[in-house]
Design an enzyme around this catalytic site. Structure first.
Site, PDB file in Angstrom:
ATOM      1  N   SER A  99       5.443 -36.532   0.924  1.00 61.47           N
ATOM      2  CA  SER A  99       4.424 -36.887  -0.069  1.00 61.47           C
ATOM      3  C   SER A  99       4.163 -38.383   0.003  1.00 61.47           C
ATOM      4  CB  SER A  99       4.921 -36.519  -1.473  1.00 61.47           C
ATOM      5  OG  SER A  99       4.094 -37.088  -2.469  1.00 61.47           O
ATOM      6  N   TYR A 105      11.639 -37.745  -7.908  1.00 55.53           N
ATOM      7  CA  TYR A 105      10.953 -36.875  -6.946  1.00 55.53           C
ATOM      8  C   TYR A 105      10.544 -37.676  -5.713  1.00 55.53           C
ATOM      9  CZ  TYR A 105       6.970 -34.261  -5.000  1.00 55.53           C
ATOM     10  OH  TYR A 105       6.077 -33.617  -4.152  1.00 55.53           O
ATOM     11  N   LYS A 129      11.460 -37.353  -1.594  1.00 53.22           N
ATOM     12  CA  LYS A 129      10.458 -37.269  -0.538  1.00 53.22           C
ATOM     13  C   LYS A 129      10.618 -38.405   0.474  1.00 53.22           C
ATOM     14  CE  LYS A 129       8.277 -33.529  -1.697  1.00 53.22           C
ATOM     15  NZ  LYS A 129       8.167 -32.367  -0.793  1.00 53.22           N
TER      16      LYS A 129
END
Length: 250
Positions: free
Chosen positions: A141, A154, A158
């Site tokens: 991402s 998060y 990633k």
């Protein structure tokens, strides 16, 4: 371009995963889609087959070892092996500051977003080696380049996928297995709906995108298909951003 190739995709009954499965199948691959829910799997397979594409499906929670093993075993049963893996599964169980992220959320982020991807590669690599090589795409991402509030934890998971791509590419190159990474920006999917369903927030996001709009899942699918194709035969260990011009520098 991918005629007869066997492709396994995780989290592929909606969004980027489904778009990638459709694009690979349109290029001739036989695809095995998966997600946690049987009804989502059935719906995706039915839709792909209605388009005349070769598609099968199986439920799979990538955070569970037996599910990962069953996914790969099903691909081998159906196709005789695996040529392509697209690891798209990801979760975001925490919104807020990194130091406020509970241990249980860190565990889930690691289990699903990072560890499951590495272990799936370990399961498919021997089958790819038997077929003379293969292609793997890990889905990271833009948040991996810019971990920030309120999805910093998060984003860190990633970021780990960017490193995992480099590490695996070096280890698997002697087996003629290529490993690359897709880093989507703000793409309109169910997973990211909290970011774009409210008009005000969407407009703020679009201000940070050079192209002034959010992306579509199909715009990621073309990159996946390219990375899995013979046209990318000399590309490994790379991360391709599909983000409309967001500045991505670690």
């Amino acid at each position: 371009m991918l005629s007869g190739k066997a492709a396994v995709l995780t989290a592929s009954t909606r969004g980027i995963g489904l778009a990638a499965a459709r694009r690979l199948a349109r290029h001739g691959a036989r695809v095995l889609v998966s997600s946690r829910r049987q009804d989502h799997v059935d719906e995706a397979v039915s839709g792909l087959r209605a388009e005349g594409l070769e598609a099968w499906g199986i439920p799979c929670h990538v955070g569970r070892g037996p599910d990962r093993e069953a996914l790969v075993a099903e691909a081998v049963r159906l196709f005789g092996g695996v040529d392509i893996l697209v690891s798209n599964a990801g979760v975001n169980p925490h919104a807020g500051g990194i130091l406020d992220c509970p241990e249980s959320a860190w565990d889930k982020l690691w289990e699903v977003n990072v560890k499951a991807a590495a272990l799936l590669v370990g399961l498919v690599a021997p089958h790819m080696e038997k077929r003379g090589g293969g292609s793997i795409v890990l889905v990271s991402s833009v948040a991996g380049y810019r971990p920030s509030f309120p999805i910093g934890a998060y984003g860190v998971s990633k970021t780990a996928l960017l490193g995992l791509t480099k590490a695996l590419a070096g280890e698997l190159a002697p087996l003629r297995i290529r490993v690359n990474c897709l880093a989507p920006g703000f793409i309109k999917t169910n997973f990211s709906s909290v970011l774009w369903e409210e008009d005000g927030l969407r407009r703020e996001l679009e201000k940070g995108v050079a192209m002034g709009r959010l992306g579509e899942a199909e715009e990621c699918a073309g990159v996946v298909a390219f990375l899995c194709s013979p046209d990318a035969a000399y590309i490994t260990g790379e991360t391709v951003g599909v983000n409309g011009g967001i500045d991505c520098r670690l």
